[in-house]
Write an enzyme that holds these catalytic residues in place. Structure first.
Site, PDB file in Angstrom:
ATOM      1  N   GLY A 194     148.323 116.281  44.265  1.00  0.00           N
ATOM      2  CA  GLY A 194     147.150 116.797  43.566  1.00  0.00           C
ATOM      3  C   GLY A 194     146.907 118.216  43.996  1.00  0.00           C
ATOM      4  CB  CYS A 246     152.303 115.963  47.785  1.00  0.00           C
ATOM      5  SG  CYS A 246     152.890 117.613  48.053  1.00  0.00           S
ATOM      6  CE1 TYR A 247     143.830 116.207  48.260  1.00  0.00           C
ATOM      7  CE2 TYR A 247     144.023 114.064  47.187  1.00  0.00           C
ATOM      8  CZ  TYR A 247     143.248 115.033  47.794  1.00  0.00           C
ATOM      9  OH  TYR A 247     141.907 114.837  47.949  1.00  0.00           O
ATOM     10  CG  HIS A 297     156.452 116.526  44.821  1.00  0.00           C
ATOM     11  ND1 HIS A 297     155.403 115.802  44.308  1.00  0.00           N
ATOM     12  CD2 HIS A 297     155.936 117.683  45.283  1.00  0.00           C
ATOM     13  CE1 HIS A 297     154.288 116.501  44.442  1.00  0.00           C
ATOM     14  NE2 HIS A 297     154.580 117.647  45.037  1.00  0.00           N
ATOM     15  CD  GLU A 326     157.115 113.100  42.651  1.00  0.00           C
ATOM     16  OE1 GLU A 326     157.470 112.625  43.751  1.00  0.00           O
ATOM     17  OE2 GLU A 326     156.135 113.866  42.534  1.00  0.00           O
ATOM     18  CG  ASP A 334     156.988 106.452  19.568  1.00  0.00           C
ATOM     19  OD1 ASP A 334     157.999 106.286  20.285  1.00  0.00           O
ATOM     20  OD2 ASP A 334     156.185 107.393  19.741  1.00  0.00           O
ATOM     21  CE  LYS A 357     159.688 109.262  21.645  1.00  0.00           C
ATOM     22  NZ  LYS A 357     158.645 109.249  20.602  1.00  0.00           N
TER      23      LYS A 357
END
Ligand code: XMP
Length: 513
Positions: free
Chosen positions: A55, A82-83, A172, A174, A230, A369
């Site tokens: 954040g 992180c945050y 991070h 990710e 979709d 998605k």
């Protein structure tokens, strides 16, 4: 649907959806919740673990976003990123301060050394690059925590309280820049939280079909099918669940790409459901005649679409459910900002007002998605539908600059098809987020054979982007552009010039109109 669930608690970081996607890629279901979500609500989800996101804030500031400290009393593992890591340290009695000197601030690629005895790093190399972005420094690590990774500048890049299942990383995991980052997340899920990997598309398909059947009962379902990913996957899933109780209305506005209408129809031919194709090309072209202003084009097409759909729905009569292909990024409520804003998204604007139905059904609401595409494959939809690039609702109308005629649409269709064919042949389509041809209203002089020509210039556009809010122009290899150009001027009458758009967004937009 019962799956083990991870809660990604959102503190407003920029990679939060990415964290959620990574967790799901590891075969574990997760939901993103704003940090303000009441504890009781989080407990009801019965999560097997929490991930606190990054954040933009500093934890020691008065108004910094905080999680309910009771989360740490639940006996459920927590991974702070992180945050999220600093917040955990701060809450559990550590001390986080603003980094005094630049050396303690870390941004970007950082060589990091891991303690592979720590469950988070089990089976991974002892050294690797991690992606840092923190300006604050953990001066004191809370009691019970051990240091689990360090860099040259920072002794506590990762901290771990193995007994309580609390882990914190200042980088991070990710993002792709962090080597083995996804394996670290996987370790947290499987080694720490006891995940069993019960989130697969095969499993989702089965449970979603059961859920839809239970909900719909003997009722009737109506879906506006655009042929986009979709709505197509939504149609296939509903067809599998309720078959003939489903009616899909596919409005072909005559502004589709080459063969698109037939492809969509063919793709759904094997399904037992009611498929209504409305060939409304004449009607749309009539309304658009002489219209050059982009927003006016959009408005006309939007209104006409509603009218056509309304007429078709009228023939069907009252239905019980109106289905929509809403997906998870459209419904995530963000932890950022003052008031949490829920993005509401309707694939076809305003529908609920004018179709007679009792309830909305959104069977893709939980999926990202890439998961929607995976589900489409699982359901047996053809690859050309499942891996389709985004295509705007107003279709080619906003890719023919200026006034639209049938002739111009035909020219554009051919040029666009060649561009797509050549990109696919070269394997470049996988590197492009969106790519298409635009018929400019510029005519220029050329020479063909011995004769002078005065014909249209077509522009090619290719972009890479993750969210379409910003985009970079794609560096398509010259050979590929050359092959496209040669074929277009040779095969498509009335085009004598091919241009490639090298503008990013901003300042340009993806579409020309
Ligand atoms: P822009 O041109 O705004 O495009 O940079 C961003 C993304 O949005 C798509 N787009 C539209 N999609 N109706 C749609 O359904 C529209 O009117 C529309 N205009 C742009 C565009 O194709 C790109 O993916």
């Amino acid at each position: 649907m019962s799956h083990q669930t991870i809660i990604v608690l959102d503190f407003g970081g920029q990679y939060n959806q990415l964290i959620a996607r990574r967790v799901r890629e590891c075969g574990v279901y997760c939901e993103v919740k704003p940090y303000t979500t009441p504890l009781a609500e989080l407990k009801k989800i019965n999560p097997i673990g929490f991930i606190f996101t990054g954040g933009p804030n500093s934890v020691y500031l008065e108004d910094a976003p905080k999680a309910d400290a009771e989360i740490f009393e639940l006996g459920i593992p927590v991974l702070g990123i992180c945050y999220g890591c600093q917040l955990m340290a701060h809450t559990l009695g550590g001390r986080v301060v603003a980094a005094q000197d630049d050396a303690a601030r870390e941004y970007g690629r950082t060589e990091t050394f891991y303690d592979t005895g720590c469950p988070l790093f089990k089976g991974l190399p002892e050294k690797g690059v991690s992606w840092m972005s923190h300006g604050d420094y953990m001066e004191k690590v809370p009691e019970g925590f051990a240091l689990a990774a360090h860099s040259k500048a920072c002794p506590n890049v990762a901290i771990a309280d193995v007994k309580r299942g609390f882990y914190g990383v200042q980088y991070h995991p990710e993002v792709n820049h962090t080597e083995n980052g996804v394996r670290m997340i996987r370790n947290f899920l499987y080694e720490v939280c006891g995940a069993v990997g019960d989130w697969t598309m095969e499993d989702y398909r089965r449970t979603a079909v059961e859920d839809i059947r239970r909900k719909v009962g003997g009722g009737r379902v109506l879906l506006a099918l655009s042929g986009g990913v979709d709505s197509s996957v939504c149609a296939a899933l509903l067809a599998e669940a309720v078959g003939q109780q489903l009616t899909c209305v596919f409005v072909d506005h005559g502004l589709m790409r080459k063969n698109e209408g037939d492809e969509v129809e063919a793709a759904f031919a094997p399904w037992a459901m009611n498929f209504v194709r409305v060939d409304a090309g004449e009607r749309f072209l009539g309304k658009l005649a002489g219209v050059t202003e982009p927003e006016r084009k959009r408005k006309i097409i939007g209104e006409e679409f509603i009218r056509v759909f309304e007429e078709e729905a009228g023939k069907i009569g009252a239905v019980d459910f109106l289905a929509q292909g809403t997906i998870y990024p459209d419904v995530i409520e963000s932890g950022a900002g003052n008031a949490a804003v829920i993005k509401s998204h309707h694939n076809v604007g305003g529908l609920p007002d004018y179709v007679d139905f009792k309830e909305i059904i959104e069977p893709l609401r939980l999926l990202f998605k890439d998961e929607v595409r995976q589900l489409g494959r699982e359901l047996g939809l053809p690859e050309y539908l499942v891996s389709r690039q985004p295509f705007p609702g107003p279709g080619l109308a906003i890719r023919v600059i200026g006034d639209i005629t049938r002739e111009k649409l035909d020219i554009l269709r051919e040029a666009d098809a060649i561009f797509r064919e050549e990109a696919a042949r070269a394997g470049e389509d996988k590197n492009l987020s969106q790519y298409f041809a635009v018929l400019t209203n510029l005519r220029s002089v050329g020479v063909m054979g011995d004769g002078r020509t005065y014909d249209y210039a077509v522009a090619l556009r290719g972009v890479t982007t993750s969210d379409f809010m910003t985009a970079d122009w794609a560096r398509i290899p010259y050979e590929v552009l050359d092959a496209v150009s040669v074929r277009i001027v040779n095969e498509v009458p009335h085009i004598n010039r091919v241009l490639y758009d090298i503008t990013s967004k901003p300042p340009a937009t993806v579409e020309f109109e």
